[in-house]
Design a protein around this motif. Structure first.
Motif, PDB file in Angstrom:
ATOM      1  N   ARG A  67     -22.418 -54.003  35.184  1.00  0.00           N
ATOM      2  CA  ARG A  67     -21.864 -54.618  36.400  1.00  0.00           C
ATOM      3  C   ARG A  67     -22.992 -54.966  37.380  1.00  0.00           C
ATOM      4  NH1 ARG A  67     -19.046 -50.698  38.497  1.00  0.00           N
ATOM      5  NH2 ARG A  67     -17.390 -50.834  36.964  1.00  0.00           N
TER       6      ARG A  67
ATOM      7  N   SER B 207     -21.417 -49.401  34.620  1.00  0.00           N
ATOM      8  CA  SER B 207     -22.063 -49.599  35.929  1.00  0.00           C
ATOM      9  C   SER B 207     -23.330 -50.437  35.777  1.00  0.00           C
ATOM     10  CB  SER B 207     -22.420 -48.259  36.572  1.00  0.00           C
ATOM     11  OG  SER B 207     -21.262 -47.535  36.874  1.00  0.00           O
TER      12      SER B 207
ATOM     13  N   GLY C 178     -18.387 -50.291  42.990  1.00  0.00           N
ATOM     14  CA  GLY C 178     -18.574 -49.028  42.276  1.00  0.00           C
ATOM     15  C   GLY C 178     -19.922 -48.360  42.512  1.00  0.00           C
ATOM     16  N   VAL C 179     -20.828 -49.034  43.214  1.00  0.00           N
ATOM     17  CA  VAL C 179     -22.133 -48.432  43.521  1.00  0.00           C
ATOM     18  C   VAL C 179     -22.139 -48.058  45.000  1.00  0.00           C
ATOM     19  CG1 VAL C 179     -24.624 -48.763  43.601  1.00  0.00           C
ATOM     20  CG2 VAL C 179     -23.304 -49.789  41.748  1.00  0.00           C
TER      21      VAL C 179
ATOM     22  N   ILE D 282     -25.456 -43.496  36.536  1.00  0.00           N
ATOM     23  CA  ILE D 282     -25.255 -44.889  36.103  1.00  0.00           C
ATOM     24  C   ILE D 282     -24.887 -44.884  34.616  1.00  0.00           C
ATOM     25  CG2 ILE D 282     -26.314 -47.176  35.786  1.00  0.00           C
ATOM     26  CD1 ILE D 282     -26.056 -46.521  38.691  1.00  0.00           C
TER      27      ILE D 282
ATOM     28  N   THR E 292     -25.473 -43.385  45.113  1.00  0.00           N
ATOM     29  CA  THR E 292     -25.938 -43.873  43.813  1.00  0.00           C
ATOM     30  C   THR E 292     -27.145 -44.791  43.985  1.00  0.00           C
ATOM     31  OG1 THR E 292     -23.692 -43.746  42.946  1.00  0.00           O
ATOM     32  CG2 THR E 292     -25.246 -45.109  41.713  1.00  0.00           C
TER      33      THR E 292
END
Length: 196
Positions: free
Chosen positions: A122, A119, A79-80, A115, A84
């Motif tokens: 995680r 996030s 997800g990053v 973020i 980001t």
């Protein structure tokens, strides 16, 4: 893989730099952290990471190896993305990001644009142990804790002797706080070893 580019900085903005390497111009995306380091320079070396997507090949550049290593760790988190990760490195210094992750400070990470709570949690969950064990945290911590070269050298020497970095940092800080006039690295190391 392109490990680094070295040449003239012919165009610079806080987000992009064009590096002329023997007549070939590379467009390199950078963080604000890297920009602040290269802003006064006309030429130099950037450690790079080539991000290959279906629709583009994007070169990211970093003034310090520790920042590049942190970028690679960040994009390994589900997800990053690279954008980001670059935003994170533009919002906080690498040592601040590492400290926030290692200390489990999700709130600090949530302060970065893009973020959210999930996030941040995680990132901490996936990277906390890795950063604790790796030399990345070590190299960032050296920049962070060492106010002078004596302290840095003493810290490195203790770690080379097999002492864990957190214990070595604590010992060196105790010695420096107790005796501010120490000028020889050997004295700092010997006294630090006695406190362990």
């Amino acid at each position: 893989m392109i490990a680094y580019v070295k040449g003239d900085f012919v165009y610079k903005t806080p987000a992009v730099v064009h590096v002329d390497v023997h007549g070939v111009g590379y467009e390199v995306l950078i963080s604000l952290n890297t920009f602040s380091s290269i802003e006064p320079l006309d030429k130099g070396l950037l450690h790079t990471f080539l991000h290959i997507r279906e629709d583009a090949h994007i070169l990211y550049g970093f003034y310090e190896v520790a920042e590049k290593e942190l970028f690679i760790q960040l994009i390994s988190v589900s997800g990053v993305g690279a954008g980001t990760a670059r935003m994170m490195l533009s919002s906080m210094r690498p040592e601040e990001i590492v400290r926030a992750i290692v200390n489990g400070n999700a709130k600090q990470l949530e302060g970065i644009k893009g973020i959210g709570k999930k996030s941040a949690e995680r990132i901490i969950l996936e990277l906390r142990d890795k950063l604790n064990k790796q030399s990345l945290a070590a190299s960032v911590n050296i920049l962070n804790t060492a106010n002078n070269s004596l302290e840095t050298d003493a810290l490195n020497a203790l770690v080379a002797l097999g002492i864990s970095r957190p214990n070595a940092e604590l010992a060196v800080k105790k010695v420096i706080a107790a005796e501010s006039g120490l000028e020889k690295i050997e004295d700092i190391i010997k006294k630090a070893l006695k406190t362990l």
